[in-house]
Structure formats: structure tokens, C-alpha cells
Design an enzyme around this catalytic site. Sequence first.
Site, PDB file in Angstrom:
ATOM      1  NE  ARG A 131      53.791  15.425  54.056  1.00 55.34           N
ATOM      2  CZ  ARG A 131      53.028  16.320  54.686  1.00 55.34           C
ATOM      3  NH1 ARG A 131      53.060  17.593  54.319  1.00 55.34           N
ATOM      4  NH2 ARG A 131      52.219  15.939  55.668  1.00 55.34           N
ATOM      5  CE1 TYR A 145      46.749   7.191  66.058  1.00 59.53           C
ATOM      6  CE2 TYR A 145      49.033   6.519  66.360  1.00 59.53           C
ATOM      7  CZ  TYR A 145      48.091   7.516  66.189  1.00 59.53           C
ATOM      8  OH  TYR A 145      48.485   8.830  66.146  1.00 59.53           O
ATOM      9  N   PRO A 146      44.655   2.770  63.992  1.00 64.25           N
ATOM     10  CG  PRO A 146      42.817   1.306  64.032  1.00 64.25           C
ATOM     11  CD  PRO A 146      44.230   1.483  64.559  1.00 64.25           C
ATOM     12  CG  MET A 147      42.972   8.299  63.364  1.00 64.42           C
ATOM     13  SD  MET A 147      43.759   9.841  63.923  1.00 64.42           S
ATOM     14  CE  MET A 147      42.311  10.755  64.475  1.00 64.42           C
ATOM     15  CG  HIS A 172      46.489  17.408  65.488  1.00 69.86           C
ATOM     16  ND1 HIS A 172      46.292  16.915  66.752  1.00 69.86           N
ATOM     17  CD2 HIS A 172      46.711  16.321  64.700  1.00 69.86           C
ATOM     18  CE1 HIS A 172      46.366  15.593  66.745  1.00 69.86           C
ATOM     19  NE2 HIS A 172      46.639  15.212  65.514  1.00 69.86           N
ATOM     20  CD  GLN A 185      51.688  11.880  61.764  1.00 66.03           C
ATOM     21  OE1 GLN A 185      51.448  11.778  62.957  1.00 66.03           O
ATOM     22  NE2 GLN A 185      51.380  12.964  61.079  1.00 66.03           N
ATOM     23  CB  SER A 223      43.953  14.027  70.089  1.00 58.92           C
ATOM     24  OG  SER A 223      44.771  13.832  68.969  1.00 58.92           O
TER      25      SER A 223
END
Length: 249
Positions: A131, A145-147, A172, A185, A223
Site C-alpha cells: 500500500r 480530488y484534494p481534501m 469511514h 484508492q 465527510s
Amino acid sequence: MSEAAITLDGWYCLHDFRTINWPAWKSISTEEREQILAEFHAMIEKWEQTEAKEQGSHAIYSIVGQKADIMLMLLRPTMQELNEIENAFNKTRLAEFTIPTYSYVSVVELSNYMVGESDGDPYQNPHVRSRLYPTLPKAEHVCFYPMDKRRQGEDNWYMLPMDDRRSLMRSHGMIGRSYAGKVKQIITGSVGFDDWEWGVTLFADDVLQFKKLVYEMRFDEVSARYGEFGSFYVGNILNPTELSRYFHA
């Protein structure tokens, strides 16, 4: 002070987004275009050799919409190597026909929210290593996407106790696991490296799975209450064999 999460860090990552100056590209001869693409193919072959030696990875995607035309995603053991690749591409003839629109600098990351505690060296764990030092899947589609985690008033993620954060992240993460086999991911950390705190890159052969996954996660507290998100970029794979067709004038 709340306890900080401990991270395991792997390969450094660059997302490089470009638009193509199509009028300028179409104005040159077919022979010149072929020479330019041959130079780019030679660069990609070097990247493939690096990937075969498990010393890095790469992926190239055509971006849908007006935010960019192509995305280069690169993984390397050091930040210096990323910079060298970026500079090498900028010196190619093809780069003369591109306009940088966005970039994101980060490092592949796993936190102890998800990994948990272990007596052994986690960097020697085969699952953890796979990973932290992944070979990027050449899936049909990508979504990036950034977060950030929110830091406002009562909704300040960084003021929550570690046990609360770990419990929320476990819930989550279960949503993400439910898409195993459908979506791959890769989480990259960018605190101190870029304007956002994390970059999320999703890979899937069915593009609709991005919508389903992100929408379902919107209802999870991590989120819904603590997440802040930047622009989304979605695209289609550009294999080396497809590049000539893509750049055909």
C-alpha cells in the site's frame, strides 16, 4: 493537546495536469509531431523500466472537462526524483505544446487510524508495503480530488480525542472496503507539501463507481461533518499505444 496520528510514509507522488495547445500542435507537420511523440514514448519506456524494477510507478490519463487535458501521475522513492522527472518532461518538445493547469505534491500515506498498533516493523509487513509502494493500476478511469479535515468551531477534527477519531475513521474505512474489487484508492498526504492536507486518487474500470462511492461517503460523519473538498478531476486511461491516436491532428 490532542494526540497526533502517526503516519507511515511511502513513495512521493506528483499529479501533473496540463492542457494541450491544440492550434499550435496542429500547425506543425505530421513528421515533426511523430518525432515529438517518439521522444515522449522514449521517456515513458524509461518510466516502465523503473516500474518493472518496482522503483516507482506512473499513470497517464486524458481528463474530461475543461480543467485539464491530461494528467501525469508519478510515484518515486524521493522528492528529488519527482523533480527530475518533472524537469525532464518540461524540457521535451511535447511540453512546449502544453500549459500547466494544476499540480499536487504529496506522499503515499497510511495512518495508525487504519493500520493499528503492531510490535513488528510495519515497513516489513508485505500488506503495508504494497500500500505504501503501490504499482498504479492501469484502470480505465481515474478520479482525483484534494481534501482537508475541517477545523472550525465545534467541528474541529484536530481537537477530537484519538479514540474518537480512530472510531470515526474505522466506520469511514468500512465504506471504502465495501467497494473492494470495484475501486482502488490511494491516499497521499500533503501537509507541508501542498495547499490541501490529502489527495485522494480513485481507480476503476466502471466510472460510475466513483459517483456511488463518493456519494455514499457524504453521509458518513467523517465527510459530512469534518470533510472539506477541492476540485474533482475525472479521466480515461491513455496507454502508450493510444497516445498517437490521442495526439493525431
